[in-house]
Design a protein around this motif. Structure first.
Motif, PDB file in Angstrom:
ATOM      1  N   ARG A  66       0.828  -1.207   0.000  1.00 48.99           N
ATOM      2  CA  ARG A  66       0.000   0.000   0.000  1.00 48.99           C
ATOM      3  C   ARG A  66       0.863   1.258   0.000  1.00 48.99           C
ATOM      4  NH1 ARG A  66      -3.832   2.405  -2.283  1.00 48.99           N
ATOM      5  NH2 ARG A  66      -4.871   4.044  -1.039  1.00 48.99           N
ATOM      6  N   LYS A  67       1.982   1.210   0.727  1.00 50.42           N
ATOM      7  CA  LYS A  67       2.886   2.358   0.768  1.00 50.42           C
ATOM      8  C   LYS A  67       3.427   2.668  -0.624  1.00 50.42           C
ATOM      9  CE  LYS A  67       7.356   3.782   2.634  1.00 50.42           C
ATOM     10  NZ  LYS A  67       8.508   3.394   3.497  1.00 50.42           N
ATOM     11  N   HIS A  68       3.811   1.621  -1.328  1.00 53.37           N
ATOM     12  CA  HIS A  68       4.345   1.822  -2.675  1.00 53.37           C
ATOM     13  C   HIS A  68       3.248   2.256  -3.644  1.00 53.37           C
ATOM     14  CE1 HIS A  68       8.617   0.395  -2.658  1.00 53.37           C
ATOM     15  NE2 HIS A  68       8.228  -0.037  -1.455  1.00 53.37           N
ATOM     16  N   GLU A  69       2.021   1.739  -3.441  1.00 53.94           N
ATOM     17  CA  GLU A  69       0.907   2.185  -4.280  1.00 53.94           C
ATOM     18  C   GLU A  69       0.650   3.668  -4.083  1.00 53.94           C
ATOM     19  OE1 GLU A  69      -1.706  -1.973  -4.478  1.00 53.94           O
ATOM     20  OE2 GLU A  69      -2.287  -0.335  -3.140  1.00 53.94           O
ATOM     21  N   LEU A  70       0.693   4.117  -2.829  1.00 53.83           N
ATOM     22  CA  LEU A  70       0.498   5.538  -2.555  1.00 53.83           C
ATOM     23  C   LEU A  70       1.633   6.370  -3.147  1.00 53.83           C
ATOM     24  CD1 LEU A  70      -0.744   5.386   1.152  1.00 53.83           C
ATOM     25  CD2 LEU A  70      -2.103   5.902  -0.873  1.00 53.83           C
ATOM     26  N   GLU A  71       2.854   5.830  -3.094  1.00 47.40           N
ATOM     27  CA  GLU A  71       3.990   6.548  -3.665  1.00 47.40           C
ATOM     28  C   GLU A  71       3.852   6.656  -5.179  1.00 47.40           C
ATOM     29  OE1 GLU A  71       7.542   8.650  -3.723  1.00 47.40           O
ATOM     30  OE2 GLU A  71       6.276   8.076  -2.015  1.00 47.40           O
ATOM     31  N   ASP A  72       3.406   5.556  -5.816  1.00 47.33           N
ATOM     32  CA  ASP A  72       3.194   5.586  -7.272  1.00 47.33           C
ATOM     33  C   ASP A  72       2.100   6.584  -7.646  1.00 47.33           C
ATOM     34  OD1 ASP A  72       5.133   3.686  -7.589  1.00 47.33           O
ATOM     35  OD2 ASP A  72       3.741   1.995  -7.759  1.00 47.33           O
ATOM     36  N   GLU A  73       1.029   6.581  -6.829  1.00 45.91           N
ATOM     37  CA  GLU A  73      -0.051   7.525  -7.091  1.00 45.91           C
ATOM     38  C   GLU A  73       0.441   8.967  -6.931  1.00 45.91           C
ATOM     39  OE1 GLU A  73      -3.270   6.555  -4.532  1.00 45.91           O
ATOM     40  OE2 GLU A  73      -3.677   4.612  -5.493  1.00 45.91           O
ATOM     41  N   ARG A  74       1.254   9.185  -5.914  1.00 45.31           N
ATOM     42  CA  ARG A  74       1.789  10.533  -5.685  1.00 45.31           C
ATOM     43  C   ARG A  74       2.650  10.978  -6.868  1.00 45.31           C
ATOM     44  NH1 ARG A  74       6.236  13.210  -3.609  1.00 45.31           N
ATOM     45  NH2 ARG A  74       7.419  11.265  -3.582  1.00 45.31           N
ATOM     46  N   GLU A  75       3.513  10.081  -7.325  1.00 46.95           N
ATOM     47  CA  GLU A  75       4.365  10.418  -8.463  1.00 46.95           C
ATOM     48  C   GLU A  75       3.542  10.657  -9.722  1.00 46.95           C
ATOM     49  OE1 GLU A  75       7.200   7.313  -8.849  1.00 46.95           O
ATOM     50  OE2 GLU A  75       8.344   7.883  -7.050  1.00 46.95           O
ATOM     51  N   ALA A  76       2.481   9.862  -9.896  1.00 44.75           N
ATOM     52  CA  ALA A  76       1.616  10.049 -11.064  1.00 44.75           C
ATOM     53  C   ALA A  76       0.914  11.398 -10.998  1.00 44.75           C
ATOM     54  CB  ALA A  76       0.599   8.912 -11.155  1.00 44.75           C
ATOM     55  N   ILE A  77       0.456  11.782  -9.785  1.00 45.27           N
ATOM     56  CA  ILE A  77      -0.224  13.064  -9.627  1.00 45.27           C
ATOM     57  C   ILE A  77       0.752  14.214  -9.870  1.00 45.27           C
ATOM     58  CG2 ILE A  77      -1.339  14.585  -7.949  1.00 45.27           C
ATOM     59  CD1 ILE A  77      -2.617  12.098  -6.710  1.00 45.27           C
ATOM     60  N   ILE A  78       1.983  14.071  -9.348  1.00 46.99           N
ATOM     61  CA  ILE A  78       2.996  15.114  -9.564  1.00 46.99           C
ATOM     62  C   ILE A  78       3.305  15.255 -11.046  1.00 46.99           C
ATOM     63  CG2 ILE A  78       5.422  15.694  -9.189  1.00 46.99           C
ATOM     64  CD1 ILE A  78       5.160  14.495  -6.383  1.00 46.99           C
ATOM     65  N   GLU A  79       3.442  14.113 -11.731  1.00 48.92           N
ATOM     66  CA  GLU A  79       3.703  14.157 -13.170  1.00 48.92           C
ATOM     67  C   GLU A  79       2.538  14.803 -13.921  1.00 48.92           C
ATOM     68  OE1 GLU A  79       4.831  11.141 -16.888  1.00 48.92           O
ATOM     69  OE2 GLU A  79       4.266  10.328 -14.919  1.00 48.92           O
ATOM     70  N   LEU A  80       1.306  14.450 -13.508  1.00 49.70           N
ATOM     71  CA  LEU A  80       0.126  15.038 -14.139  1.00 49.70           C
ATOM     72  C   LEU A  80       0.092  16.548 -13.922  1.00 49.70           C
ATOM     73  CD1 LEU A  80      -2.603  14.736 -15.590  1.00 49.70           C
ATOM     74  CD2 LEU A  80      -3.642  14.297 -13.350  1.00 49.70           C
ATOM     75  N   LEU A  81       0.380  16.979 -12.693  1.00 55.24           N
ATOM     76  CA  LEU A  81       0.372  18.411 -12.407  1.00 55.24           C
ATOM     77  C   LEU A  81       1.469  19.133 -13.179  1.00 55.24           C
ATOM     78  CD1 LEU A  81      -0.271  18.379  -8.550  1.00 55.24           C
ATOM     79  CD2 LEU A  81      -1.877  19.028 -10.344  1.00 55.24           C
ATOM     80  N   ASN A  82       2.659  18.516 -13.250  1.00 58.53           N
ATOM     81  CA  ASN A  82       3.742  19.124 -14.020  1.00 58.53           C
ATOM     82  C   ASN A  82       3.373  19.260 -15.493  1.00 58.53           C
ATOM     83  OD1 ASN A  82       5.432  19.415 -11.807  1.00 58.53           O
ATOM     84  ND2 ASN A  82       6.423  17.434 -12.098  1.00 58.53           N
ATOM     85  N   ASN A  83       2.730  18.210 -16.023  1.00 58.07           N
ATOM     86  CA  ASN A  83       2.304  18.264 -17.421  1.00 58.07           C
ATOM     87  C   ASN A  83       1.241  19.329 -17.639  1.00 58.07           C
ATOM     88  OD1 ASN A  83       4.030  16.218 -18.266  1.00 58.07           O
ATOM     89  ND2 ASN A  83       2.528  14.603 -17.912  1.00 58.07           N
ATOM     90  N   MET A  84       0.329  19.459 -16.674  1.00 59.52           N
ATOM     91  CA  MET A  84      -0.713  20.472 -16.785  1.00 59.52           C
ATOM     92  C   MET A  84      -0.114  21.869 -16.758  1.00 59.52           C
ATOM     93  SD  MET A  84      -3.723  18.841 -14.366  1.00 59.52           S
ATOM     94  CE  MET A  84      -4.762  20.278 -14.531  1.00 59.52           C
ATOM     95  N   VAL A  85       0.867  22.075 -15.862  1.00 57.23           N
ATOM     96  CA  VAL A  85       1.529  23.381 -15.797  1.00 57.23           C
ATOM     97  C   VAL A  85       2.268  23.663 -17.105  1.00 57.23           C
ATOM     98  CG1 VAL A  85       3.350  24.688 -14.648  1.00 57.23           C
ATOM     99  CG2 VAL A  85       1.711  23.379 -13.293  1.00 57.23           C
TER     100      VAL A  85
END
Length: 407
Positions: free
Chosen positions: A61-80
């Motif tokens: 679960r910790k790694h799933e949350l980390e993957d989700e966090r990285e995906a969200i950061i990547e999505l936000l960076n792409n949006m910016v």
């Protein structure tokens, strides 16, 4: 498989004689992916036997949350990043007055951002959509494109191309060498021009499929992301916005040109005057009358140029229009010419008076005709009076003889 991995790690622990941490990735019988934080060590028994113990912490679960966090950061960076690119494109479109330059600049921005080699806008040139031609194109670092043979495309061999766009679906081909079966004909077409990857989306104008915008990769294959697809959709929307703005600007320019032609071809003096008595615009007849060019009118007062006065006279129609915002007309004499001067207030869309349109009609000839008519009428009246007289002649004997006239 995993058994070989576990055995290799056990041997590593035995050889080191120390407790060692490992991150292990494995799957359950149901296919669920697990991430285990494992500590392996040696356990020496009194009997002399040696065991290896495993202490596992399930950190899935910790790694799933980390993957989700990285995906969200990547999505936000792409949006910016996308927002920055779109803002630059929008700025280019709104600031640049030349539509062609604005579109090519926009293609360069999105092409460089996506790492594309060529970015183009094609328009369908046949009613059945079997032919298309590149109107605008950008190539990275002067990269040679496929030449004129590709700028004019015959889409007959690949009907799926047009069909896909008409369904408002993108053509996403990350690897032309290994395309989806449904797009095999499109891939064969692109392979002839050395294209490794392609992303194509339709351009719709006035509810019809007008053309398409595409990004091509010639050097190597490119795995398209959601950000790439989002960017090309935004680019199409910006192109449609720029196209509509250009159409409206052309319509305004055509209308202004038409109005200017009508304004200049009027065979009477016409001038646009503000309420400070400055002539802001004059037609050709007015310019000939005052003997100046349009550029030389700046800072000149109308009463000095037209009325030859040091200040606006009391009968000035502009002065009257400024007072009551109504149209007025007066008769006056300028340089020996009789004129009928009419003033018409010009309003903006909010109903405020912007300036006054002053039209001067030369009535000198009419005035002279009127004067001549009055003289003729006077002569006729005198003749009529003469015609009413009776003439007699008398002699010394008192005899009277009628000579003529009314009896």
């Amino acid at each position: 498989g995993m058994s070989e991995v576990f055995r290799a790690r056990d041997l590593e622990v035995l050889s080191s004689g120390e407790t060692m941490p490992f991150i292990e990735y494995c799957s359950t019988a149901t296919g669920k992916r697990l991430v285990l934080n494992t500590f392996k060590g040696i356990l020496q028994m009194e009997s002399g036997r040696t065991f290896i113990f495993d202490l596992c912490l399930d950190e899935t679960r910790k790694h799933e949350l980390e993957d989700e966090r990285e995906a969200i950061i990547e999505l936000l960076n792409n949006m910016v990043k996308n927002e920055r690119i779109i803002n630059l494109c929008l700025q280019r479109i709104t600031v640049e007055s030349d539509f062609d330059v604005a579109v090519k600049g926009m293609l360069e921005l999105i092409g460089r951002d996506a790492g594309a080699d060529v970015c183009s806008v094609f328009v369908f040139t046949a009613d059945d959509g079997t032919r298309a031609e590149a109107l605008y194109e950008w190539a990275a670092d002067g990269h040679p494109t496929a030449g004129n043979s590709f700028r004019k495309m015959d889409l007959t061999p690949m009907p799926d191309f047009r069909r896909q766009l008409e369904g408002r679906r993108d053509l996403v081909l990350p690897n032309i060498a290994n395309p989806p079966p449904a797009h095999a004909d499109v891939a064969r077409f692109y392979q002839e021009f050395g294209i490794k990857s392609a992303l194509v989306t339709g351009v719709w104008l006035d509810g019809k499929l007008w053309g398409f915008l595409c990004m091509h990769y010639l050097k190597s294959a490119h795995l398209f992301t959601k950000s790439d697809i989002h960017t090309i959709h935004d680019a199409v929307n910006l192109f449609m916005l720029a196209h509509e703005r250009n159409r409206q600007m052309n319509a305004i320019a055509d209308s202004s040109y038409l109005h200017r032609q009508i304004f200049d071809t009027l065979n009477m003096s016409v001038a646009m005057i503000d309420f400070d008595y400055n002539i802001t615009m004059a037609n050709a007849s007015c310019l000939r009358e005052i003997g100046k060019t349009q550029a030389e009118l700046r800072g000149e007062k109308c009463f000095r140029l037209l009325c030859k006065c040091s200040a606006a006279p009391a009968w000035c129609p502009l002065r009257l229009a400024a007072r009551d915002r109504q149209a007025h007309q007066v008769e006056c004499v300028r340089d020996g010419r009789h004129l009928l001067v009419m003033s018409q207030p010009i309003f903006d869309r909010s109903g405020r008076v912007m300036s006054v349109l002053e039209i001067s009609i030369d009535t000198t000839e009419l005035y002279q005709q009127k004067q001549q008519l009055e003289v003729n009428n006077l002569l006729l009246n005198r003749a009529a009076e003469v015609a009413q007289m009776t003439y007699f002649k008398g002699d010394r004997s008192g005899r009277v003889t009628w000579l003529g006239g009314n009896e």
